[in-house]
Scaffold this motif. Structure first.
Motif, PDB file in Angstrom:
ATOM      1  N   ARG A 128       0.840  -1.194   0.000  1.00 44.28           N
ATOM      2  CA  ARG A 128       0.000   0.000   0.000  1.00 44.28           C
ATOM      3  C   ARG A 128       0.878   1.248   0.000  1.00 44.28           C
ATOM      4  N   VAL A 129       0.473   2.250  -0.758  1.00 46.02           N
ATOM      5  CA  VAL A 129       1.136   3.548  -0.727  1.00 46.02           C
ATOM      6  C   VAL A 129       0.054   4.613  -0.774  1.00 46.02           C
ATOM      7  N   SER A 130       0.192   5.636   0.056  1.00 47.26           N
ATOM      8  CA  SER A 130      -0.890   6.610   0.165  1.00 47.26           C
ATOM      9  C   SER A 130      -0.386   7.869   0.838  1.00 47.26           C
ATOM     10  N   GLY A 131      -1.191   8.915   0.785  1.00 45.42           N
ATOM     11  CA  GLY A 131      -0.817  10.110   1.511  1.00 45.42           C
ATOM     12  C   GLY A 131      -1.414  11.387   0.974  1.00 45.42           C
ATOM     13  N   ILE A 132      -0.948  12.486   1.549  1.00 44.51           N
ATOM     14  CA  ILE A 132      -1.335  13.832   1.141  1.00 44.51           C
ATOM     15  C   ILE A 132      -0.332  14.287   0.100  1.00 44.51           C
ATOM     16  N   LEU A 133      -0.780  14.481  -1.131  1.00 40.10           N
ATOM     17  CA  LEU A 133       0.126  14.742  -2.245  1.00 40.10           C
ATOM     18  C   LEU A 133      -0.073  16.113  -2.870  1.00 40.10           C
ATOM     19  N   ASN A 134      -0.980  16.906  -2.331  1.00 35.61           N
ATOM     20  CA  ASN A 134      -1.231  18.237  -2.887  1.00 35.61           C
ATOM     21  C   ASN A 134      -1.314  19.260  -1.762  1.00 35.61           C
ATOM     22  N   GLY A 135      -0.356  20.176  -1.724  1.00 37.33           N
ATOM     23  CA  GLY A 135      -0.305  21.161  -0.655  1.00 37.33           C
ATOM     24  C   GLY A 135      -1.427  22.178  -0.703  1.00 37.33           C
ATOM     25  N   THR A 136      -1.903  22.498  -1.913  1.00 37.80           N
ATOM     26  CA  THR A 136      -2.996  23.465  -2.034  1.00 37.80           C
ATOM     27  C   THR A 136      -4.243  22.978  -1.311  1.00 37.80           C
ATOM     28  N   CYS A 137      -4.627  21.732  -1.571  1.00 37.69           N
ATOM     29  CA  CYS A 137      -5.816  21.171  -0.927  1.00 37.69           C
ATOM     30  C   CYS A 137      -5.628  21.055   0.578  1.00 37.69           C
ATOM     31  N   ASN A 138      -4.439  20.638   0.998  1.00 34.95           N
ATOM     32  CA  ASN A 138      -4.205  20.491   2.426  1.00 34.95           C
ATOM     33  C   ASN A 138      -4.242  21.837   3.138  1.00 34.95           C
ATOM     34  N   TYR A 139      -3.730  22.870   2.487  1.00 34.93           N
ATOM     35  CA  TYR A 139      -3.789  24.217   3.056  1.00 34.93           C
ATOM     36  C   TYR A 139      -5.242  24.671   3.227  1.00 34.93           C
ATOM     37  N   ILE A 140      -6.065  24.456   2.190  1.00 36.42           N
ATOM     38  CA  ILE A 140      -7.461  24.880   2.247  1.00 36.42           C
ATOM     39  C   ILE A 140      -8.208  24.159   3.359  1.00 36.42           C
ATOM     40  N   LEU A 141      -8.054  22.848   3.445  1.00 32.15           N
ATOM     41  CA  LEU A 141      -8.755  22.076   4.476  1.00 32.15           C
ATOM     42  C   LEU A 141      -8.287  22.465   5.870  1.00 32.15           C
ATOM     43  N   THR A 142      -7.003  22.765   6.014  1.00 38.74           N
ATOM     44  CA  THR A 142      -6.473  23.187   7.314  1.00 38.74           C
ATOM     45  C   THR A 142      -7.080  24.515   7.750  1.00 38.74           C
ATOM     46  N   ARG A 143      -7.140  25.478   6.841  1.00 34.94           N
ATOM     47  CA  ARG A 143      -7.712  26.784   7.170  1.00 34.94           C
ATOM     48  C   ARG A 143      -9.211  26.670   7.471  1.00 34.94           C
ATOM     49  N   MET A 144      -9.914  25.844   6.706  1.00 35.22           N
ATOM     50  CA  MET A 144     -11.347  25.656   6.964  1.00 35.22           C
ATOM     51  C   MET A 144     -11.576  25.145   8.370  1.00 35.22           C
ATOM     52  N   GLU A 145     -10.746  24.216   8.820  1.00 38.05           N
ATOM     53  CA  GLU A 145     -10.920  23.645  10.150  1.00 38.05           C
ATOM     54  C   GLU A 145     -10.524  24.628  11.244  1.00 38.05           C
ATOM     55  N   ARG A 146      -9.377  25.249  11.089  1.00 37.97           N
ATOM     56  CA  ARG A 146      -8.852  26.103  12.159  1.00 37.97           C
ATOM     57  C   ARG A 146      -9.623  27.392  12.338  1.00 37.97           C
ATOM     58  N   GLU A 147     -10.110  27.959  11.230  1.00 43.71           N
ATOM     59  CA  GLU A 147     -10.701  29.294  11.288  1.00 43.71           C
ATOM     60  C   GLU A 147     -12.178  29.331  10.921  1.00 43.71           C
ATOM     61  N   GLY A 148     -12.760  28.186  10.609  1.00 46.91           N
ATOM     62  CA  GLY A 148     -14.174  28.149  10.288  1.00 46.91           C
ATOM     63  C   GLY A 148     -14.527  28.867   9.002  1.00 46.91           C
ATOM     64  N   LEU A 149     -13.567  29.016   8.103  1.00 46.71           N
ATOM     65  CA  LEU A 149     -13.801  29.718   6.845  1.00 46.71           C
ATOM     66  C   LEU A 149     -14.408  28.778   5.812  1.00 46.71           C
ATOM     67  N   SER A 150     -15.104  29.358   4.843  1.00 48.08           N
ATOM     68  CA  SER A 150     -15.683  28.557   3.768  1.00 48.08           C
ATOM     69  C   SER A 150     -14.593  28.130   2.794  1.00 48.08           C
ATOM     70  N   PHE A 151     -14.926  27.142   1.966  1.00 55.29           N
ATOM     71  CA  PHE A 151     -13.991  26.694   0.938  1.00 55.29           C
ATOM     72  C   PHE A 151     -13.595  27.854   0.037  1.00 55.29           C
ATOM     73  N   GLU A 152     -14.562  28.642  -0.376  1.00 52.64           N
ATOM     74  CA  GLU A 152     -14.293  29.744  -1.295  1.00 52.64           C
ATOM     75  C   GLU A 152     -13.348  30.773  -0.683  1.00 52.64           C
ATOM     76  N   GLU A 153     -13.548  31.096   0.611  1.00 50.66           N
ATOM     77  CA  GLU A 153     -12.676  32.055   1.282  1.00 50.66           C
ATOM     78  C   GLU A 153     -11.244  31.532   1.366  1.00 50.66           C
ATOM     79  N   CYS A 154     -11.093  30.258   1.698  1.00 45.28           N
ATOM     80  CA  CYS A 154      -9.752  29.672   1.826  1.00 45.28           C
ATOM     81  C   CYS A 154      -9.061  29.590   0.470  1.00 45.28           C
ATOM     82  N   LEU A 155      -9.825  29.305  -0.569  1.00 43.07           N
ATOM     83  CA  LEU A 155      -9.239  29.234  -1.907  1.00 43.07           C
ATOM     84  C   LEU A 155      -8.710  30.600  -2.331  1.00 43.07           C
TER      85      LEU A 155
END
Length: 452
Positions: A155-182
């Motif tokens: 098995r090989v797996s993981g987080i391979l895109n920093g843009t998506c990980n940044y957006i999801l992190t900001r959404m969780e930490r700051e309660g921002l919408s997807f559009e705002e984080c993008l």
């Protein structure tokens, strides 16, 4: 000491300029470590007048990469143009055909033409190295191709895109919408003006296709990857995951099964205690599971000029030392055809979020549709529409809301086909509004990654 290894750098963007700067600053150290000098002798780009922050005065200038690739003045073409076709494809093909080594950071090019180019490189006795094409500065190609040569990878797996990980992190930490984080990611340069390739999962899929070939010794098959991006993830999903003890990550997953190889890119709920859940911002992480070594997790910057340049120069150093490896770890003619695995039960179950009309029989209808597809529900919870800080009033005397209410269901293990069929049936019953949201859950508390 041997004669210098002569480089031609095609593409002078952020990564190209960083490669030149690294070679200029660390040239003496590289010569000692590689037992021969490494010299940039030529560059290619469209605009000669642009200031790239590095001194280019000592290099021959080419207006196009194809002419540079044909030049007898270079031993290695460093392709940093990008794109699956066009100038990058033509230059790499020309360089390999004429017996020149190629180092590239171009995952899209390799996902489409990798098998053909691997055969071409091996037929001409040259290297086609691409460490920088997967997870930026993380040495995952060398790990799979060399360090784990004695293991059978499962098995090989993981987080391979920093843009998506940044957006999801900001959404969780700051309660921002997807559009705002993008928008913020675009402002900071983490996302392109047209971010579709990243947020829809295509970038991750190209990298996963290459990892699959390296890990399992098969031909690349990017078209066989199940693909789902993060554009439909909402703050409600993020909050629900948090309350349940999970975080949402976009994962690329490839694993060997009894019926073939499974490849997936999709959002996944992973336990907060897992290694992968703690990878935030623009960082990448790759986990490899093998029979003798067990699980190895590599974490580091997945993009950026310096991180990517580090991997590019590592590939150049291998060539300078004479380390000639098959592109995918084994001869291209011996790579097995890709066999797509049949659909199987997802062991972790699924998170389902519905917006349910508040009317008699709604819950019973939903439960019936699930039962008809043999789906067992671990829990079903109705959540009042209220700020996160407010506890919902579920007392018997509380007034019943009239608007559709969020309902969360957690299933036991089942197949994706059954889940989708059940949700389609629920949609026909006029008990929900909008589209149901489905996210796979990884339950293993110590897992580095999620199962597909």
């Amino acid at each position: 000491m041997q004669d210098a290894l002569r480089l031609g750098v095609a593409g002078l963007g952020t990564v190209g300029a960083s490669v030149i700067r690294l070679v200029q600053e660390h040239g003496k150290h590289l010569a000692v470590r590689c037992r021969r000098p490494i010299e940039i002798v030529a560059v290619a780009a469209r605009d000669k007048t642009r200031d790239r922050g590095v001194d280019l005065s000592g290099y021959a200038w080419y207006d196009d990469a194809l002419t540079l690739a044909h030049s007898n003045s270079i031993d290695v073409l460093v392709e940093l143009i990008g794109g699956e076709d066009g100038p990058a494809e033509a230059a790499v093909r020309a360089a390999l055909t004429s017996g020149k080594h190629v180092v590239t950071a171009n995952k899209a090019l390799l996902a489409k033409h990798g098998m053909e180019f691997a055969k071409l490189a091996e037929a001409n006795g040259v290297s086609l190295n691409f460490e920088a094409a997967i997870a930026g500065g993380i040495p995952i190609v060398k790990t799979l191709r060399e360090s784990m040569a004695g293991n059978s990878v499962t098995r090989v797996s993981g987080i391979l895109n920093g843009t998506c990980n940044y957006i999801l992190t900001r959404m969780e930490r700051e309660g921002l919408s997807f559009e705002e984080c993008l928008r913020e990611a675009q402002r900071l340069g983490y996302a392109e003006a047209d971010p579709t390739f990243d947020i829809e999962g295509n970038d991750t899929a190209h990298k996963l296709a290459l990892l699959t070939s390296l890990a399992f010794g098969c031909q690349t098959s990017v078209d066989s990857i199940y693909l789902e991006g993060i554009t439909e993830i909402t703050t409600a999903d993020i909050e629900a995951a948090d309350e349940l003890g999970y975080r949402i990550k976009l994962l690329g997953i490839a694993q060997r099964t009894d019926t073939g190889i499974e490849q997936r890119v999709h959002p996944t709920m992973v336990p907060k205690s897992s290694a992968i859940a703690r990878i935030d911002g623009v960082l990448n992480a790759v986990a490899v599971e093998a029979d003798y070594l067990g699980e190895v997790v590599l974490v580091g910057p997945g993009a950026g000029g310096n991180a990517t340049a580090s991997s590019v120069v590592a590939d150049i150093a291998d060539i300078a030392r004479g380390d000639l490896m098959p592109t995918m770890g084994r001869p291209a003619t011996e790579l097995e055809p890709y066999t797509r695995a049949r659909m199987r039960r997802h062991e972790g179950g699924y998170f389902i979020r519905l917006s349910v009309f508040d009317k008699p029989g709604a819950f019973a209808t939903i439960a019936r549709c699930m039962a008809e597809k043999n789906i067992s529900l671990e829990s079903i919870v109705q959540r009042r529409r209220a700020p996160r800080s407010e506890a919902p009033d579920l007392s018997a005397d509380a007034p019943r809301p009239t608007a559709p209410q969020p309902v969360i269901m957690i299933t036991y293990e089942t197949t994706e086909a059954d889940i989708k069929a059940a949700l389609e049936a629920i949609g026909r019953e006029n008990v929900i509004v909008g589209k149901p949201r489905m996210i796979r859950i990884e339950r293993k508390p110590d897992a580095g990654t999620a199962q597909g």
